[in-house]
Design a protein around this motif. Structure first.
Motif, mmCIF file in Angstrom:
data_model
loop_
_atom_site.group_PDB
_atom_site.id
_atom_site.type_symbol
_atom_site.label_atom_id
_atom_site.label_comp_id
_atom_site.label_asym_id
_atom_site.label_seq_id
_atom_site.Cartn_x
_atom_site.Cartn_y
_atom_site.Cartn_z
ATOM 1 N N TYR A 243 0.804 -1.222 0.000
ATOM 2 C CA TYR A 243 0.000 0.000 0.000
ATOM 3 C C TYR A 243 0.843 1.282 0.000
ATOM 4 N N PRO A 244 1.880 1.421 0.855
ATOM 5 C CA PRO A 244 2.651 2.676 0.796
ATOM 6 C C PRO A 244 3.385 2.875 -0.524
ATOM 7 N N VAL A 245 3.968 1.793 -1.057
ATOM 8 C CA VAL A 245 4.740 1.946 -2.298
ATOM 9 C C VAL A 245 3.806 2.239 -3.467
ATOM 10 N N LEU A 264 11.111 -1.727 0.052
ATOM 11 C CA LEU A 264 10.556 -2.820 -0.736
ATOM 12 C C LEU A 264 11.673 -3.632 -1.381
ATOM 13 N N CYS A 265 12.645 -2.970 -1.953
ATOM 14 C CA CYS A 265 13.753 -3.668 -2.612
ATOM 15 C C CYS A 265 14.495 -4.557 -1.617
ATOM 16 N N ALA A 266 14.727 -4.026 -0.414
ATOM 17 C CA ALA A 266 15.394 -4.818 0.619
ATOM 18 C C ALA A 266 14.553 -6.027 0.996
ATOM 19 N N ALA A 297 4.132 -8.120 -4.387
ATOM 20 C CA ALA A 297 5.338 -7.333 -4.105
ATOM 21 C C ALA A 297 6.386 -7.450 -5.204
ATOM 22 N N PRO A 298 6.690 -8.649 -5.731
ATOM 23 C CA PRO A 298 7.626 -8.695 -6.869
ATOM 24 C C PRO A 298 7.152 -7.891 -8.075
ATOM 25 N N GLY A 305 10.551 0.004 -10.220
ATOM 26 C CA GLY A 305 11.999 -0.047 -10.392
ATOM 27 C C GLY A 305 12.762 -0.348 -9.119
ATOM 28 N N HIS A 306 12.065 -0.750 -8.062
ATOM 29 C CA HIS A 306 12.716 -1.049 -6.788
ATOM 30 C C HIS A 306 12.685 -2.550 -6.539
ATOM 31 N N THR A 307 13.580 -3.260 -7.218
ATOM 32 C CA THR A 307 13.602 -4.716 -7.123
ATOM 33 C C THR A 307 15.010 -5.239 -7.381
#
Length: 630
Positions: A243-245, A264-266, A297-298, A305-307
């Motif tokens: 939800y936040p992302v 998220l990436c972490a 999430a993935p 772009g945070h993956t």
């Protein structure tokens, strides 16, 4: 190349041809996702109320919120699926979903009710957010769907319909009645209302309040606790990051996206390792009937772009998981998602689970927001982390130890720190180990992967587990065991440790404070007759060899069996140590686990020499009295 995810159960609807050149692991393309989304929506439509505001799906049991709330849930969660499908097609609505949902959005809030049950009167009315707590959850899905489809839906409603709908949503901006990820439902409603310029200052207050609250629960390395507790599970992926992302992305808020995208990436660096080569996620935690929502999430990482995943690996993970469930009967002959894991399975459910609850799996279709020419859809699939190398790694601050083997693609999770927010004896939190191909056993069966004292013949439950240290391939926790009636056993402590290498596990338990001669029991993995192969071998303190006991059904099928070791505490004032070797593998003809490791004890350290000559030194220093929690 080895191909996984072969069909076991035909899909109840026709699928496009596979593309094994672009998708060598799953064969699936974007067209398969679109076809599945369309089929799920078509199957739900016949269960709509006269003006489409409620979708009351058939089922053996309603949720604790009542059938009207369940009907709202059916509307909201299928609407989110339709919104992702349509927004991802730039407004193209090939099956005429928008008029149906527009009518429902007009009728539902027209005469909101405080009733939880359906009756002859007001067959389309939604329950109000203040009256039925679950309505706040569904308000978030409705608001997100409106935000995604605003040009083609919200902007086309007449002024009276928009006013009634906004009035129904606005109570969701008040402080959350549940102090966990529920704060983010208000954030999600606020994001839409801000976009629509409806009480933007009040909406901003709700956003700020929610983000401030979850900040208290961020523990680092991409992990949140789900409230003031130690609950670490899929809610990190499909709620606390989702939800936040997604809000930051839709609001084009670069500052928020930098903060929450980095987290998220972490998290994805750990989360993506929890998927089996077959596509299966771990059956660990609550709300597991949401199934492939675990892929949200993935997809979100690829969208923003945070993956850490390459685009082809993202699609391989998500398509593998969706196909995993479709191939195993998660969609019934009527085209509906059942309440369960593969087919229906009641022991996995919570009281809030109703017939439409599985449709929160709609979050797993987030990838449809990526344009068809995005590399996540066009690049060649790449293998998952579980397929490329053996892994033994503690997961940040959680007390969880990740354990996977590349030869069979099987993932295990050893729990030395995650606890249930609902009950200390919840099988989906309290077991010492979980895997992508086993258990847990149901409440009325002997517990798998459990260590217990036997008091009057009844096994103790684990009690809340407190992390007590970790290393590259081991984790330790401490707990006060509880009687079967839930009362703690003051003065008795159990220090529990797991070390892993390849497929081998060393399980150690140091019991202090128990009367000499107290019986103890260690159980292993619960497996079906179809496998995988589980082994359990006594190394110290137990009487052997292990016996086999029937353990009933698990989400993976009936007729499971579990290995059991038993022993007794001694008069040693330093405590009694029990050590066992365990293994779970899908490799053919595995060697006995007793050949995979040897153990020796020096003082409070367990020395382990693995089959390949490497070693692990496992400290077993008990915590001070009271250090194991209540």
């Amino acid at each position: 190349m080895v191909v996984v995810c072969q069909p076991a159960v035909p899909a109840p609807f026709p699928l496009p041809a596979e593309d094994r050149r672009r998708s060598p692991y799953t064969g699936w393309t974007r067209a398969h996702w679109e076809t599945t989304a369309d089929a799920l929506l078509r199957a739900a439509f016949p269960y709509a109320s006269p003006r489409h505001a409620l979708i009351v799906l058939p089922g053996a049991r309603p949720s604790c919120s009542g059938t009207r709330s369940d009907g709202l849930e059916g509307f909201a969660r299928t609407f989110l699926l339709a919104a992702l499908r349509i927004a991802g097609s730039d407004g193209h609505d090939p099956h005429g979903c928008l008029p149906r949902y527009a009518e429902g959005l007009t009728a539902g809030p027209q005469n909101p009710t405080g009733e939880g049950e359906l009756g002859d009167k007001r067959p389309d009315s939604w329950p109000s957010v203040p009256a039925i707590r679950q309505a706040r959850v569904e308000a978030a899905s409705i608001a997100l769907g409106l935000r995604l489809t605003r040009p083609w839906l919200w902007d086309t409603l007449d002024e009276r319909a928009r006013t009634r709908l906004a009035d129904w949503l606005l109570p969701a901006l008040t402080p959350s009645p549940v102090d966990n990820n529920w704060w983010l439902f208000g954030l999600t409603v606020a994001g839409f209302l801000q976009d629509a310029d409806i009480e933007p200052l009040r909406a901003q207050e709700a956003i700020d309040r929610a983000l401030t609250r979850i900040e208290d629960w961020y523990l680092g390395d991409g992990w949140y606790s789900d409230g003031d507790n130690r609950a670490f599970d899929h809610y990190n992926a499909w709620a606390l990051h989702f939800y936040p992302v997604l809000h930051a992305h839709l609001a084009s808020d670069a500052g928020l996206l930098a903060t929450y995208g980095e987290r998220l990436c972490a998290h994805l660096a750990d989360h993506t390792r929890l998927f089996d080569a077959t596509g299966a996620p771990l059956p660990f935690g609550r709300s597991l009937t949401y199934r492939f929502a675990a892929t949200a999430a993935p997809w979100l990482g690829a969208l923003t772009g945070h993956t850490p995943l390459a685009p082809g690996a993202t699609r391989r993970l998500a398509s593998g998981t969706l196909r995993h469930f479709l191939d195993r009967g998660a969609i019934d002959g009527n085209g509906l998602l059942s309440l369960g894991w593969y087919g229906p399975y009641a022991p996995l459910l919570q009281s809030y689970s109703g017939p439409a609850s599985p449709y929160w799996a709609a979050k797993g279709f987030l990838g449809l927001l990526l344009p068809p020419d995005h590399p996540a859809w066009t690049d060649t699939e790449e293998p998952l982390p579980a397929e490329t190398q053996d892994t033994a790694e503690p997961l940040g601050p959680t007390g969880l130890l990740l354990h996977s083997t590349a030869s069979d693609g099987l993932v295990r999770l050893h729990n030395h720190g995650s606890n249930s927010p609902l009950a200390a004896h919840d099988p989906y939190y309290s077991r010492f180990a979980y895997s992508t191909r086993t258990g847990p056993t149901a409440d009325d069966a002997p517990a798998d992967n459990h260590f217990a004292l036997l008091l009057d013949g009844r096994p103790t439950t684990r009690g809340p587990a407190a992390p007590h240290g970790s290393g590259p391939d081991w984790a330790v926790s401490a707990q006060t065991p509880h009687r079967a009636d839930g009362t703690a056993l003051p003065g008795i402590r159990v220090l529990s440790a797991t070390a892993v290498h390849g497929r081998a596990e060393v399980r150690a338990h140091l019991v202090t404070g128990a009367p000499p001669g107290t019986p103890v029991r260690q159980t292993g993995w619960a497996t079906t007759p179809d496998g995988p192969t589980a082994q359990l071998h006594p190394a110290h303190g137990y009487r052997g060899p292990a016996a086999q006991t029937p353990t009933g059904s698990t989400p993976f099928g009936p007729r499971t069996r579990t290995a059991v070791l038993e022993g007794c505490t001694t008069p040693d004032p330093q405590g009694t140590l029990f050590v066992a070797l365990a293994s779970l593998t899908a490799d053919p003809d595995p060697a006995p686990v007793s050949e995979l490791a040897t153990t020796t004890i020096t003082g409070t350290t367990l020395h382990i020499t693995w089959q390949d000559g490497t070693s692990t030194h496992l400290p077993l220093n008990p915590p001070p009295t009271g250090g194991a929690g209540p």
